[in-house]
Design an enzyme around this catalytic site. Structure first.
Site, PDB file in Angstrom:
ATOM      1  N   GLY A   1       0.774  -1.177  -0.042  1.00 50.19           N
ATOM      2  CA  GLY A   1      -0.008  -0.159  -0.037  1.00 50.19           C
ATOM      3  C   GLY A   1       0.796   1.158   0.015  1.00 50.19           C
ATOM      4  O   GLY A   1       2.105   1.242   0.138  1.00 50.19           O
ATOM      5  N   PRO A   2       0.195   2.352  -0.028  1.00 45.18           N
ATOM      6  CA  PRO A   2       0.788   3.636  -0.185  1.00 45.18           C
ATOM      7  C   PRO A   2       1.589   3.941   1.292  1.00 45.18           C
ATOM      8  O   PRO A   2       1.338   3.487   2.272  1.00 45.18           O
ATOM      9  CB  PRO A   2      -0.082   4.596  -0.465  1.00 45.18           C
ATOM     10  CG  PRO A   2      -1.361   4.163  -0.313  1.00 45.18           C
ATOM     11  CD  PRO A   2      -1.147   2.617  -0.302  1.00 45.18           C
TER      12      PRO A   2
ATOM     13  N   GLY B   1       2.602   5.532   4.685  1.00 44.09           N
ATOM     14  CA  GLY B   1       1.740   5.959   6.021  1.00 44.09           C
ATOM     15  C   GLY B   1       0.577   5.528   6.259  1.00 44.09           C
ATOM     16  O   GLY B   1      -0.633   6.054   6.862  1.00 44.09           O
TER      17      GLY B   1
ATOM     18  N   GLY C   1       0.185   2.431   7.680  1.00 42.64           N
ATOM     19  CA  GLY C   1       0.220   1.634   8.906  1.00 42.64           C
ATOM     20  C   GLY C   1       0.925   0.160   8.542  1.00 42.64           C
ATOM     21  O   GLY C   1       0.420  -0.715   9.398  1.00 42.64           O
ATOM     22  N   LYS C   2       1.532  -0.086   7.557  1.00 38.81           N
ATOM     23  CA  LYS C   2       2.221  -1.375   7.213  1.00 38.81           C
ATOM     24  C   LYS C   2       3.186  -1.649   8.440  1.00 38.81           C
ATOM     25  O   LYS C   2       3.201  -2.878   8.800  1.00 38.81           O
ATOM     26  CB  LYS C   2       2.930  -1.270   6.051  1.00 38.81           C
ATOM     27  CG  LYS C   2       1.891  -1.064   4.753  1.00 38.81           C
ATOM     28  CD  LYS C   2       2.562  -1.068   3.465  1.00 38.81           C
ATOM     29  CE  LYS C   2       3.552   0.053   3.285  1.00 38.81           C
ATOM     30  NZ  LYS C   2       3.322   1.215   3.317  1.00 38.81           N
ATOM     31  N   THR C   3       4.103  -0.780   8.664  1.00 36.21           N
ATOM     32  CA  THR C   3       4.896  -1.213   9.993  1.00 36.21           C
ATOM     33  C   THR C   3       4.519  -1.394  10.798  1.00 36.21           C
ATOM     34  O   THR C   3       4.713  -2.335  11.707  1.00 36.21           O
ATOM     35  CB  THR C   3       5.987  -0.005   9.569  1.00 36.21           C
ATOM     36  OG1 THR C   3       6.732  -0.309   8.438  1.00 36.21           O
ATOM     37  CG2 THR C   3       7.285  -0.521  10.761  1.00 36.21           C
TER      38      THR C   3
ATOM     39  N   SER D   1      -5.686   3.496 -18.341  1.00 34.09           N
ATOM     40  CA  SER D   1      -7.075   4.122 -17.740  1.00 34.09           C
ATOM     41  C   SER D   1      -7.134   5.246 -18.140  1.00 34.09           C
ATOM     42  O   SER D   1      -8.462   5.831 -17.894  1.00 34.09           O
ATOM     43  CB  SER D   1      -6.712   3.720 -16.295  1.00 34.09           C
ATOM     44  OG  SER D   1      -5.815   4.572 -15.722  1.00 34.09           O
TER      45      SER D   1
ATOM     46  N   LYS E   1      -8.453   4.922  -6.733  1.00 32.08           N
ATOM     47  CA  LYS E   1      -8.901   5.769  -7.628  1.00 32.08           C
ATOM     48  C   LYS E   1     -10.217   6.588  -6.795  1.00 32.08           C
ATOM     49  O   LYS E   1     -10.573   7.657  -6.871  1.00 32.08           O
ATOM     50  CB  LYS E   1      -9.165   5.500  -8.878  1.00 32.08           C
ATOM     51  CG  LYS E   1      -7.652   5.115  -9.818  1.00 32.08           C
ATOM     52  CD  LYS E   1      -7.937   4.757 -11.133  1.00 32.08           C
ATOM     53  CE  LYS E   1      -6.943   4.151 -11.704  1.00 32.08           C
ATOM     54  NZ  LYS E   1      -7.111   3.639 -12.935  1.00 32.08           N
TER      55      LYS E   1
END
Length: 843
Positions: A386-387, A389, A391-393, A709, A752
Site C-alpha cells: 500500500g501507499p 503512511g 500503517g504497514k510497519t 486508464s 482511485k
C-alpha cells in the site's frame, strides 16, 4: 616395423666420450660398426644418449639371460624405450617398443645380491629397428644405424649459441648440476652431441626424452631441446622465487618466535606471564562451555578457539577469530520466546493500534489462530502492500505484541549487494554477517516477528542480486538451514515469522512475489482520517511535545480543515506532521506564558499553517470545453488528473505534452481515431482535423505519467472540445477505450475512488466490468458518491456532460475567448439524437 635400406651409413660411426664417469671402466673411442642383429633391452625411460657413459641397474630376472649373452659376446645391446600404453604388459611385446633406440656398449658389469645387475654402459649411436627376429627368451632384431642430418646455416649456429647460453643459465639456477658441465658445453662442437648432452642433464619426461632421441634432423633437435630448456628455466626461476619467499617467511617466523620467547621471559620476571591472551582465551572457553549450542556449531567454535590459543594476540588472524567467536557466542541459536496467542486479546490489540483495515485484521487473526492450533506450521509470508503512511510497519509491531514475540526490522530500500543479506566471507577485511543475522542478534531470539521493509525497492548490480538471496530466507522449505557467508554454519530461520511491506508490487521479482501472500492497504477516507487523528495522532503528538490533554484541544473542524486544505494523501504522514506543527505552536505559546490553554480552531489553523495549500479546482477547470477529470493510480495512492485539449489552425497534426508514456500516447491516438471514424455518429464536424491541429496536455508537466486508464478521459476531453460542451464539474472517470468504442476494465479502482472522494467528486464513471470491485470500496464512500458503469463511449457521453439545454444556458463565469474561438460549432440536437445507437448496454 618398417624397412629402409637408406638408413645404413656409408661407413663406421665415430664414437667419442662426451660425458662419463672416469675410473668406472674403459670407454670406447674410435670408429664403431653397428652389427646388423642385436639384442633389445626395453627401458621405461630413455636416459641414454650417444657418447654418454651412464650407470644402469637391471633388477628384473627376465633380462639376466640377455645381459649374460651380451657380455659374453660383442657387449653391444640396443636400448629401446617402451610406449606409454605398454606399461600393463610384462614382459613388453615387440610392438610395445619404439622404433628408434640407442645402441650401447657394456663397459662393466657387477652382480649385486638382492638388487640385480649393475652396469656401466656407453651410448654409441642411434638405430632403427627394421625387423624383429625373435621375442623369446629376449627380443632380438635386425637394426640399421642412423646418422644425424646436419646443416651449417646461420639459424643452426644461432640455435647452438642460444642453447649454450640457456644451459649456463640452468647451471646457475640448478645447484645439483656439476659446474664442470659449463666448460664441457663450451668444448663440444658437434650440434647433435651438444643437444644429447644437454637433454641428458635436464629433468625430462620419458616421452620428451624419446622425442629428442627420434629427432634425427639436428636443427629440429636443437629447436626441440631449446623449447624444453626454456620451460626448464621458467620452472627453475619460479622454484627459486618460491624458495626465496619461503625462506623470508621462515626467517620472519623464527624472528617472531625468538622475540616472543624473550617477551615471555620478561613477563615471567615481572610476574605478568600470560596475563592478556591466556585470560581472554580462558574467558571465551568458559562462555563456550556455558552456551547452549548445536553440536556442529560447538565443534566449529572449539576448533577456532584451539587455533586462536596457539596465536599471539598481536596477530591479525587472532582478532579475526576473536570476532568470529564473539558472533557465535552472542547469536540466539536455541533461545526463543514462548508464544502467548490469545485471539481475543490479539483482536483488542489490533483494534487499539489501528482503525478500520477490517479485511487485513481478519486475515491476521486467521493467521494467529492457525499458529495457535499448529505451532509448527510453516505459514505463508504476509506482504502488506500500500501507499506510505497507511500503517504497514505498525501492523507488524502489533502482530509481535499479540504473539508475545520480539520484533526485528530491516529496511531493504536501496540494498544492492547480496552480502547485505548473506554476509561477507571472512577472507575480507572488516567482514560481518548479513543484516538478517545481525537483526537476530539484536533481537536475542531465534523466533521474532521479522519485518522486511520496502522489499519492492531492492536493487541489483555487479555485486549480486539481493532478491535471489532472499529466496532462501523466505522459503519455509529451505530457511531451516540458512547459511550466512560469514558464519559458514547453518542457522534455523524456520521459526521466524517473516512479514514484508511494499508500495508497488510490479517491481518485486516474480519468484520472490510467489513466496508471499499479498494484503493490500489502499488508504483512508477523510472521515477515517478524522477518527484516526482524534484517537491516535493528536494524543501521540500531544505527548511527544510534553503537552497535557487539558492544555491543548483541537476541534473536529480544525482537523477536517487540515485534512482537506493542507494534506491530500492516501496515508497519514503529512497529517501527523501538520498536527505536530499545531502542537509545537501551542507548546511555544504555553512555555512563553502567553497562554495557559490553547484551543485550535479553523481560524487558528490558517494562522499557524498559512493559506490553504489545496483548493478544489475541478469546477474551475471543467467550466471550459476541452477539459476532463480523470483518475490515476500512483505508488502513494490514487490521484486525480486533468486532461486538457485545444485546437488551432493547422494541418491535422496531433501534439501530446505532459511527459506522457507510450501507453497514454496510444490512448490519445485511439481517441482521435475513434472520433474521426465516427464523427457523424457523435455529432461533431467530420472535417475537424482537415485544417486544425489538436494539442492534448496533461498537467503537471514535470511528472511522468503512463497507463491505459486515461483513455476515456482523453476521449471525453476531445469530444468536449469538438462539441463545445463542458464536462460536468463533479464527474471523474477512468477506463480504457478501444477503436470500436468499448470501455475496458482497469485496476486500482479502490485507490482511485478514494482519491475522487478526497477531491470532492460526486460521480465516478467506471467500466462496467469493474462493478465487481465496488465491494472493496468503503460504505461511506459509496454513499457519498455515485458510480456509473458504462460499456461504450456513447454511455460515457450521456453521463459526463450536462444536458444540451443546460449546455446552452449562459455560464456563471464565461469561458476564455481563445477556447471559444478554437472550438468547432456543435452539432444540432436532432443530429445528435439520430446518432444514438439502438442497442446501448446498460439501458
Amino acid at each position: 616395423m618398417t624397412k629402409d635400406e637408406s638408413l645404413r651409413p656409408d661407413g663406421p660411426v665415430d664414437v667419442s666420450v662426451s660425458q662419463g664417469a672416469p675410473g668406472e671402466g674403459r670407454p670406447f673411442t674410435g670408429q664403431f660398426q653397428l652389427p646388423e642383429t642385436i639384442a633389445l633391452l626395453p627401458v621405461k625411460d630413455m636416459s641414454m644418449f650417444p657418447r654418454m657413459v651412464l650407470p644402469m641397474l637391471i633388477g628384473e630376472s627376465r633380462h639376466m639371460a640377455l645381459i649374460d649373452d651380451v657380455v659374453s659376446g660383442d657387449k653391444i645391446v640396443g636400448l629401446v624405450a617402451t610406449k606409454p600404453q605398454a606399461d600393463g604388459h610384462k614382459p613388453p611385446r615387440p610392438e610395445d617398443l619404439h622404433e628408434v633406440g640407442v645402441a650401447a656398449m657394456i663397459l662393466k658389469m657387477a652382480k649385486v645380491e638382492g638388487e640385480g645387475v649393475r652396469l656401466i654402459a656407453q651410448g654409441l649411436t642411434r638405430f632403427r629397428v627394421i625387423h624383429v627376429l625373435q621375442a623369446e627368451p629376449y627380443i632380438k632384431a635386425l637394426v640399421r644405424s642412423v646418422e644425424d642430418i646436419k646443416s651449417d646455416d646461420l639459424e643452426t649456429m644461432a640455435l647452438i649459441n642460444n642453447l649454450r647460453a640457456q644451459f649456463r643459465r640452468v647451471l646457475d639456477l640448478a645447484p645439483h648440476l656439476p659446474e664442470e658441465l659449463n666448460s664441457l658445453v663450451s668444448t663440444v662442437d658437434d650440434p647433435g652431441a651438444l643437444c644429447d648432452m644437454v637433454a641428458s642433464a635436464m629433468n625430462l619426461s620419458p616421452e620428451e626424452r624419446q622425442s629428442v632421441v627420434e629427432a634425427l634432423d639436428v636443427k629440429l633437435r636443437l629447436q626441440r631441446v631449446t623449447y624444453l630448456m626454456n620451460r626448464e628455466i621458467q620452472m627453475l626461476e619460479l622454484g627459486s622465487k618460491i624458495q626465496k619467499q619461503v625462506k623470508e617467511g621462515l626467517e620472519k617466523t623464527q624472528k617472531d618466535y625468538y622475540l616472543r620467547q624473550q617477551m615471555k621471559a620478561i613477563q615471567k620476571e615481572l610476574g605478568e606471564e600470560g596475563e592478556g591472551e591466556a585470560s581472554e582465551t580462558d574467558e571465551l572457553k568458559a562462555k563456550l562451555k556455558a552456551k547452549d549450542l548445536p553440536e556442529q556449531v560447538r565443534a566449529e567454535a572449539e576448533r577456532e578457539l584451539s587455533r586462536m590459543a596457539k596465536m599471539h594476540a598481536s596477530s591479525s588472524e587472532y582478532h579475526v577469530i576473536n570476532t568470529y567467536l564473539d558472533w557465535i557466542l552472542n547469536l540466539p541459536w536455541n533461545e526463543e520466546t514462548a508464544d502467548d496467542i490469545d485471539i481475543a486479546q490479539a483482536r483488542a490489540i489490533l483494534e487499539e493500534d489501528h482503525y478500520d483495515l477490517d479485511k487485513v485484521k481478519r486475515r491476521i487473526l486467521e493467521y494467529l489462530a492457525v499458529r495457535k492450533l499448529n505451532p509448527g506450521m510453516k505459514g505463508p509470508i504476509l506482504c502488506f502492500a500500500g501507499p506510505p503512511g497507511v500503517g504497514k510497519t505498525s501492523l507488524g509491531r502489533s502482530i509481535a505484541r499479540s504473539m508475545g514475540r520480539k520484533f526485528a526490522r530491516i529496511s531493504l530500500g536501496g540494498v544492492r549487494d547480496e552480502a547485505e543479506i548473506r554476509g561477507h566471507r571472512r577472507t575480507y577485511v572488516g567482514a560481518l554477517p548479513g543484516r538478517v543475522v545481525q537483526s537476530l542478534r539484536r533481537a536475542g531470539s531465534k523466533n521474532p516477528v521479522f519485518m522486511l521493509d520496502e522489499i519492492d525497492k531492492l536493487g541489483a548490480d555487479f555485486r549480486g542480486d539481493p532478491s535471489s538471496a532472499l529466496l532462501e530466507v523466505l522459503d519455509p522449505e529451505q530457511n531451516s538451514t540458512f547459511s550466512d557467508h560469514y558464519l559458514d554454519l547453518p542457522f534455523d530461520l524456520s521459526k521466524v515469522v517473516f512479514i514484508t511491506t511494499a508500495n508497488v508490487l510490479d517491481t518485486i521479482p516474480p519468484p520472490l512475489r510467489d513466496r508471499m501472500e499479498i494484503l493490500e492497504l489502499p488508504g483512508y477516507t477523510a472521515m477515517d482520517k478524522l477518527k484516526i487523528a482524534k484517537k491516535y495522532l493528536v494524543p501521540r503528538q500531544r505527548d511527544q511535545h510534553g503537552l497535557k490533554p487539558n492544555q491543548v484541544t483541537i476541534s473536529d473542524a480544525a482537523i477536517r480543515l487540515v485534512i482537506e486544505g493542507y494534506t491530500r494523501e492516501a496515508g497519514l504522514r503529512n497529517l501527523e506532521r501538520e498536527i505536530g506543527s499545531l502542537c509545537r505552536w501551542a507548546a511555544r505559546a504555553i512555555a512563553e506564558g502567553e497562554k495557559k490553554k490553547v484551543a485550535v480552531t479553523p481560524d487558528l489553523v490558517k494562522e499557524i499553517l498559512g493559506p490553504e495549500r489545496i483548493t478544489p479546482e475541478t469546477a474551475l477547470r471543467t467550466a471550459t470545453p476541452g477539459v476532463a477529470t480523470g483518475l490515476a493510480w500512483t505508488p502513494v495512492g490514487g490521484d486525480i488528473l486533468f486532461v486538457e485539449a485545444s485546437s488551432m489552425p493547422g494541418k491535422g497534426r496531433l501534439t501530446l505534452t505532459g511527459q506522457l508514456g507510450d501507453v497514454m500516447k496510444e490512448s490519445a491516438q485511439a481517441a482521435v481515431t475513434l472520433l474521426r471514424a465516427g464523427a457523424s455518429h457523435f455529432g461533431v464536424d467530420p472535417e475537424f482535423y482537415a485544417d486544425r491541429d489538436i494539442h492534448i496536455h496533461v498537467p503537471a508537466g514535470a511528472i511522468p505519467k503512463d497507463g491505459p486508464s486515461a483513455g476515456v478521459t482523453m476521449f471525453t476531453a476531445l469530444f468536449s472540445l469538438l462539441s463545445g460542451r463542458p464536462v460536468r464539474p463533479d464527474v471523474a472517470m477512468t477506463g480504457e477505450i478501444t477503436l470500436r468504442g468499448l470501455v475496458m476494465p482497469i485496476g486500482g479502482l479502490k485507490e482511485k475512488a478514494l482519491a475522487a472522494h478526497r477531491a470532492g467528486i460526486k460521480t465516478v464513471i467506471i467500466p462496467q466490468r469493474n462493478q465487481r470491485d465496488l465491494i472493496d470500496i468503503p460504505d461511506n464512500v459509496k454513499k457519498a458518491m455515485k458510480f456509473v458503469p458504462v460499456q461504450r463511449v456513447e454511455e460515457l457521453v450521456e453521463n459526463a456532460f450536462l444536458p444540451l439545454k443546460k449546455a446552452k444556458a449562459p455560464a456563471a463565469k464565461p469561458a476564455p475567448a481563445p477556447a471559444k474561438a478554437t472550438a468547432p460549432k456543435a452539432a444540432p440536437p436532432a443530429a445528435k439524437a439520430k446518432a444514438k445507437p439502438k442497442n446501448q448496454a446498460g439501458k
